[in-house]
Design an enzyme around this catalytic site. Structure first.
Site, mmCIF file in Angstrom:
data_model
loop_
_atom_site.group_PDB
_atom_site.id
_atom_site.type_symbol
_atom_site.label_atom_id
_atom_site.label_comp_id
_atom_site.label_asym_id
_atom_site.label_seq_id
_atom_site.Cartn_x
_atom_site.Cartn_y
_atom_site.Cartn_z
ATOM 1 N N ASN A 119 0.871 -1.179 0.000
ATOM 2 C CA ASN A 119 0.000 0.000 0.000
ATOM 3 C C ASN A 119 0.907 1.227 0.000
ATOM 4 O O ASN A 119 1.473 1.580 1.032
ATOM 5 C CB ASN A 119 -0.910 -0.012 1.241
ATOM 6 C CG ASN A 119 -1.799 1.218 1.295
ATOM 7 O OD1 ASN A 119 -1.886 1.971 0.330
ATOM 8 N ND2 ASN A 119 -2.462 1.417 2.431
ATOM 9 N N TRP A 120 1.023 1.828 -1.180
ATOM 10 C CA TRP A 120 1.924 2.981 -1.303
ATOM 11 C C TRP A 120 1.308 4.259 -0.732
ATOM 12 O O TRP A 120 1.991 5.277 -0.628
ATOM 13 C CB TRP A 120 2.298 3.207 -2.776
ATOM 14 C CG TRP A 120 3.170 2.140 -3.365
ATOM 15 C CD1 TRP A 120 3.700 1.046 -2.731
ATOM 16 C CD2 TRP A 120 3.619 2.058 -4.725
ATOM 17 N NE1 TRP A 120 4.453 0.304 -3.605
ATOM 18 C CE2 TRP A 120 4.416 0.899 -4.847
ATOM 19 C CE3 TRP A 120 3.425 2.843 -5.865
ATOM 20 C CZ2 TRP A 120 5.018 0.518 -6.047
ATOM 21 C CZ3 TRP A 120 4.010 2.475 -7.064
ATOM 22 C CH2 TRP A 120 4.804 1.318 -7.153
ATOM 23 N N LYS A 121 0.012 4.224 -0.421
ATOM 24 C CA LYS A 121 -0.704 5.407 0.093
ATOM 25 C C LYS A 121 -0.467 6.596 -0.845
ATOM 26 O O LYS A 121 -0.378 6.412 -2.047
ATOM 27 C CB LYS A 121 -0.281 5.698 1.534
ATOM 28 C CG LYS A 121 -0.383 4.460 2.416
ATOM 29 C CD LYS A 121 -0.267 4.758 3.880
ATOM 30 C CE LYS A 121 -0.227 3.454 4.659
ATOM 31 N NZ LYS A 121 -0.383 3.628 6.100
ATOM 32 N N HIS A 173 -9.847 0.905 4.195
ATOM 33 C CA HIS A 173 -8.607 1.122 4.958
ATOM 34 C C HIS A 173 -8.915 2.074 6.117
ATOM 35 O O HIS A 173 -9.720 3.000 5.978
ATOM 36 C CB HIS A 173 -7.521 1.711 4.050
ATOM 37 C CG HIS A 173 -6.177 1.714 4.701
ATOM 38 N ND1 HIS A 173 -5.802 2.670 5.623
ATOM 39 C CD2 HIS A 173 -5.129 0.854 4.592
ATOM 40 C CE1 HIS A 173 -4.578 2.410 6.042
ATOM 41 N NE2 HIS A 173 -4.143 1.309 5.436
ATOM 42 N N GLU A 226 -7.451 4.532 7.278
ATOM 43 C CA GLU A 226 -7.272 5.967 6.986
ATOM 44 C C GLU A 226 -8.485 6.520 6.245
ATOM 45 O O GLU A 226 -8.868 7.677 6.440
ATOM 46 C CB GLU A 226 -5.967 6.172 6.188
ATOM 47 C CG GLU A 226 -4.752 5.934 7.079
ATOM 48 C CD GLU A 226 -3.514 5.425 6.366
ATOM 49 O OE1 GLU A 226 -3.433 5.507 5.128
ATOM 50 O OE2 GLU A 226 -2.603 4.926 7.070
ATOM 51 N N GLU A 267 -6.114 -5.209 10.105
ATOM 52 C CA GLU A 267 -5.083 -4.219 10.419
ATOM 53 C C GLU A 267 -5.449 -3.503 11.715
ATOM 54 O O GLU A 267 -6.253 -2.559 11.698
ATOM 55 C CB GLU A 267 -4.992 -3.182 9.296
ATOM 56 C CG GLU A 267 -4.662 -3.772 7.947
ATOM 57 C CD GLU A 267 -4.075 -2.708 7.035
ATOM 58 O OE1 GLU A 267 -2.892 -2.843 6.701
ATOM 59 O OE2 GLU A 267 -4.760 -1.757 6.688
ATOM 60 N N GLY A 273 1.664 2.030 10.819
ATOM 61 C CA GLY A 273 2.591 3.155 10.723
ATOM 62 C C GLY A 273 3.197 3.559 12.054
ATOM 63 O O GLY A 273 3.795 4.628 12.169
ATOM 64 N N SER A 296 2.756 -2.450 10.449
ATOM 65 C CA SER A 296 4.204 -2.449 10.683
ATOM 66 C C SER A 296 4.866 -3.789 10.341
ATOM 67 O O SER A 296 5.802 -4.215 11.027
ATOM 68 C CB SER A 296 4.517 -2.022 12.121
ATOM 69 O OG SER A 296 4.048 -0.709 12.349
ATOM 70 N N GLY A 344 2.462 -1.161 4.404
ATOM 71 C CA GLY A 344 2.578 0.252 4.054
ATOM 72 C C GLY A 344 4.037 0.663 3.919
ATOM 73 O O GLY A 344 4.669 0.449 2.884
ATOM 74 N N GLY A 345 4.594 1.218 4.996
ATOM 75 C CA GLY A 345 5.940 1.797 4.962
ATOM 76 C C GLY A 345 6.998 0.912 4.309
ATOM 77 O O GLY A 345 7.747 1.374 3.438
HETATM 78 C C1 PEP Z 1 -1.164 0.020 5.914
HETATM 79 O O1 PEP Z 1 -1.200 1.196 5.630
HETATM 80 O O2 PEP Z 1 -2.029 -0.734 5.453
HETATM 81 C C2 PEP Z 1 -0.100 -0.439 6.793
HETATM 82 C C3 PEP Z 1 -0.191 -1.640 7.319
HETATM 83 O O3 PEP Z 1 0.940 0.423 7.028
HETATM 84 P P1 PEP Z 1 2.332 0.065 7.798
HETATM 85 O O4 PEP Z 1 2.826 -1.219 7.211
HETATM 86 O O5 PEP Z 1 3.206 1.228 7.483
HETATM 87 O O6 PEP Z 1 1.992 -0.077 9.240
#
Ligand code: PEP
Length: 257
Positions: free
Chosen positions: A11-13, A99, A101, A171, A177, A217, A238-239
């Site tokens: 997930n590049w957001k 998601h 967010e 999640e 994050g 994470s 994500g990250g």
């Molecule tokens: C996400 O945004 O779906 C996510 C899991 O982010 P991260 O891996 O950065 O926690």
């Protein structure tokens, strides 16, 4: 052979320029996957990058570009929205829905998400339905009932056929994050709760066909431990998905056989 797909989803957001997106897509697609064994990689990119990234991933078996959202209606006067039918016309076949967010910043309720799931399925798009509890709920020990309500409100109207092979991403919001990962035991516990919910609503065969991804994470150093749990079928990342070597290592941590 796995009974359900094992999936590494990036997930590049709202990150990267067009050129950076192309570079990252090219870099991660160097990682070979065993598509025949049910492994898949999804790359959820901002809308303007769907086509250019799709061009890069097209030749790689098991790699798919994925939208990060879609509208709850199909067309009309909704400035700034992108619909499932538009995505279908671009041959996009996956989309993240719900998601945290989107839920938090854009006020997407369980009911709106049910509509989004419907629009996706009507248009041949596989939803990746995201769910998960905030920290306050986890601290009160009410995480199972909280996630079960998200599932009931947004998914329980689906037919058996629609639920077969469905993709859910668990999640926990407190782990997204933050660098704080759920332990593999906490992840397994919730994934089993989700699979049991599916068994109760549908049946055990349908439940066994659903891929349940963990997100929060995930990085190369914890992926194998988390993905190794019996009800964890990969991750939504994500990250770490923005770092080519990290995400390639995460892909290679998917469960084999
Ligand atoms: C996400 O945004 O779906 C996510 C899991 O982010 P991260 O891996 O950065 O926690």
């Amino acid at each position: 052979m796995n009974i359900r797909k094992q999936i590494a989803a990036a997930n590049w957001k709202m990150n990267l320029s067009l050129q950076e997106s192309k570079n990252l897509a090219s870099a991660i697609s160097q990682q070979d996957i065993d598509a025949g064994a049910g492994h898949a990689v999804l790359v959820a990119v901002p809308f303007p990058y769907l086509i250019p990234v799709q061009e890069i991933l097209r030749s790689k078996s098991g790699y798919h570009v994925c939208a990060q959202n879609l509208a709850s209606v199909n067309n009309g006067a909704y400035t700034g929205e992108v619909s499932a039918s538009m995505l279908q016309s671009m041959s996009i076949s996956y989309a993240l829905i719900g998601h945290s967010e989107r839920r938090e910043y854009y006020h997407e309720t369980n009911e709106i998400l049910a509509e989004k799931i419907n629009r996706a399925l009507e248009n041949g798009i596989n939803p990746v339905f995201c769910c998960g509890e905030p920290l306050s709920v986890r601290e009160e020990g009410r995480q199972n009932e909280y996630v079960e309500k998200q599932l009931t409100d947004s998914l329980s109207h689906l037919s058996k056929d629609q639920m077969k092979g469905f993709i859910i991403a668990y999640e926990p919001i407190w782990a997204i994050g933050t660098g704080k990962t759920a332990s593999s035991e906490q992840a397994q516990d919730m994934h089993l709760t989700i699979r049991n919910w599916i068994t109760k609503q549908y049946d055990a065969d349908i439940a066994a066909s659903v891929s349940i991804l963990y997100g929060g994470s995930v990085k190369s150093s914890n992926a194998a431990d988390i993905f190794g749990k019996p009800d964890v079928d990969g991750g939504l990342v994500g990250g770490a998905s923005l770092i080519p070597d990290e995400f390639k290592a995460i892909i290679s941590s998917l469960k084999k056989g």
